[in-house]
Design a protein around this motif. Structure first.
Motif, PDB file in Angstrom:
ATOM      1  N   ARG A  68       0.860  -1.174   0.000  1.00 62.21           N
ATOM      2  CA  ARG A  68       0.000   0.000   0.000  1.00 62.21           C
ATOM      3  C   ARG A  68       0.906   1.238   0.000  1.00 62.21           C
ATOM      4  NH1 ARG A  68      -3.219  -3.410  -0.964  1.00 62.21           N
ATOM      5  NH2 ARG A  68      -5.120  -3.987   0.170  1.00 62.21           N
ATOM      6  N   SER A  91      -0.029   3.747 -10.111  1.00 60.86           N
ATOM      7  CA  SER A  91      -1.047   2.761  -9.734  1.00 60.86           C
ATOM      8  C   SER A  91      -1.233   1.698 -10.811  1.00 60.86           C
ATOM      9  CB  SER A  91      -2.386   3.459  -9.452  1.00 60.86           C
ATOM     10  OG  SER A  91      -2.943   4.001 -10.642  1.00 60.86           O
ATOM     11  N   ALA A 140      -0.972  -2.195  -9.369  1.00 57.10           N
ATOM     12  CA  ALA A 140      -2.216  -2.948  -9.176  1.00 57.10           C
ATOM     13  C   ALA A 140      -2.155  -4.401  -9.646  1.00 57.10           C
ATOM     14  CB  ALA A 140      -3.365  -2.214  -9.869  1.00 57.10           C
ATOM     15  N   THR A 145      -1.392  -1.325  -4.206  1.00 55.61           N
ATOM     16  CA  THR A 145      -2.237  -0.180  -4.516  1.00 55.61           C
ATOM     17  C   THR A 145      -1.468   1.109  -4.252  1.00 55.61           C
ATOM     18  OG1 THR A 145      -3.224  -0.001  -2.305  1.00 55.61           O
ATOM     19  CG2 THR A 145      -4.286  -1.488  -3.870  1.00 55.61           C
ATOM     20  N   ILE A 157      -7.697   2.288  -6.413  1.00 57.26           N
ATOM     21  CA  ILE A 157      -6.548   2.228  -7.302  1.00 57.26           C
ATOM     22  C   ILE A 157      -6.356   3.596  -7.954  1.00 57.26           C
ATOM     23  CG2 ILE A 157      -5.490   1.086  -9.294  1.00 57.26           C
ATOM     24  CD1 ILE A 157      -6.011  -0.855  -7.033  1.00 57.26           C
TER      25      ILE A 157
END
Length: 252
Positions: A139, A173, A177, A182, A239
């Motif tokens: 993250r 992103s 992803a 993310t 996202i």
């Protein structure tokens, strides 16, 4: 709140010793994360925060890092691996601000703003991103500003740097992803921090009058957005987004 638990996760927050970064560190630790904190020139304050967290049963470690220095950021990554282990959550909260009319804005002021807010976000993310890709989880949360969208008087350099953070977030992103990583951003409105306190009374009055909320925000009102984006389930489908808790200053 189990969906937002960070138990078993490790987070690193640049600029985690003050302001919004500090509030994020405190909330992440309360939700069970092991937290790394970087600062610049505030060893005592950062260590006091780590001690406060340790007293509550959390695990935290602090180090100093100039995020504009590529070699220092490389050392930060090595330090993090040694003291924290693999990092699951990165929050790029280190940043500066300032107000200078464009006609008076020096090249040095422009370059310094870009170096901390945009280059720093790039350098730190680059150090941690590959490991997140390899571990198939991560993250990345970048702290932008609602002024990336709205702009304002006497802050062209700041607005441009934060707009760059938003663009960087969207582009990266796409690369993260597919690998379970993310990349999102938070664009807060004006928040009661030492940074905001440094602005002139005239600027603060102008900004206050623009807010439908009728007040400036508190750091504790921004941190839950970071928790949402950092969480395993709550943040999984965000996202390339920029969430903006801003008191109505910008309505997207």
């Amino acid at each position: 709140m189990e969906s937002f638990s960070l138990k078993g996760r490790t987070a690193f927050v640049t600029g985690g010793n003050t302001g919004i970064g500090r509030a994020i560190v405190q909330l992440f630790a309360a939700q069970g994360a092991k937290v790394g904190i970087s600062h610049i020139g505030d060893a005592a304050g950062a260590q006091a925060l780590a001690d406060e967290l340790a007293a509550s049963g959390a695990e935290a470690a602090v180090t100093e890092c100039d995020v504009t220095d590529a070699n220092a950021v490389a050392r930060l990554n090595a330090w993090s691996r040694e003291h924290l282990g693999p990092v699951d959550i990165l929050v790029n909260a280190a940043g500066i601000s300032g107000e200078t009319p464009f006609v008076d804005l020096s090249i040095d002021e422009w370059d310094r703003m870009m170096a901390v807010n945009l280059r720093g976000t790039f350098l730190v993310t680059k150090q941690f991103f590959a490991d997140m890709i390899a571990q198939k989880y991560g993250r990345v949360i970048n702290i932008a500003s609602q002024l990336a969208y709205k702009g304002t008087y006497d802050m062209s350099h700041y607005c441009a740097s934060k707009a760059g953070v938003v663009g960087f977030t969207r582009a990266l992103s796409y690369e993260g992803a597919p690998h379970g990583v993310t990349v999102n951003a938070i664009a807060p409105g004006p928040v009661e921090t030492a940074m905001l306190a440094s602005f002139t009374n005239e600027w603060r009055a102008m900004k206050f009058a623009q807010l439908p909320a009728g007040r400036f925000g508190e750091t504790g009102e921004i941190a839950p957005t970071a928790l949402l984006l950092a969480s395993e389930t709550g943040g999984a489908y965000f996202i390339g987004q920029t969430l903006s808790p801003n008191g109505g200053d910008v309505m997207l």
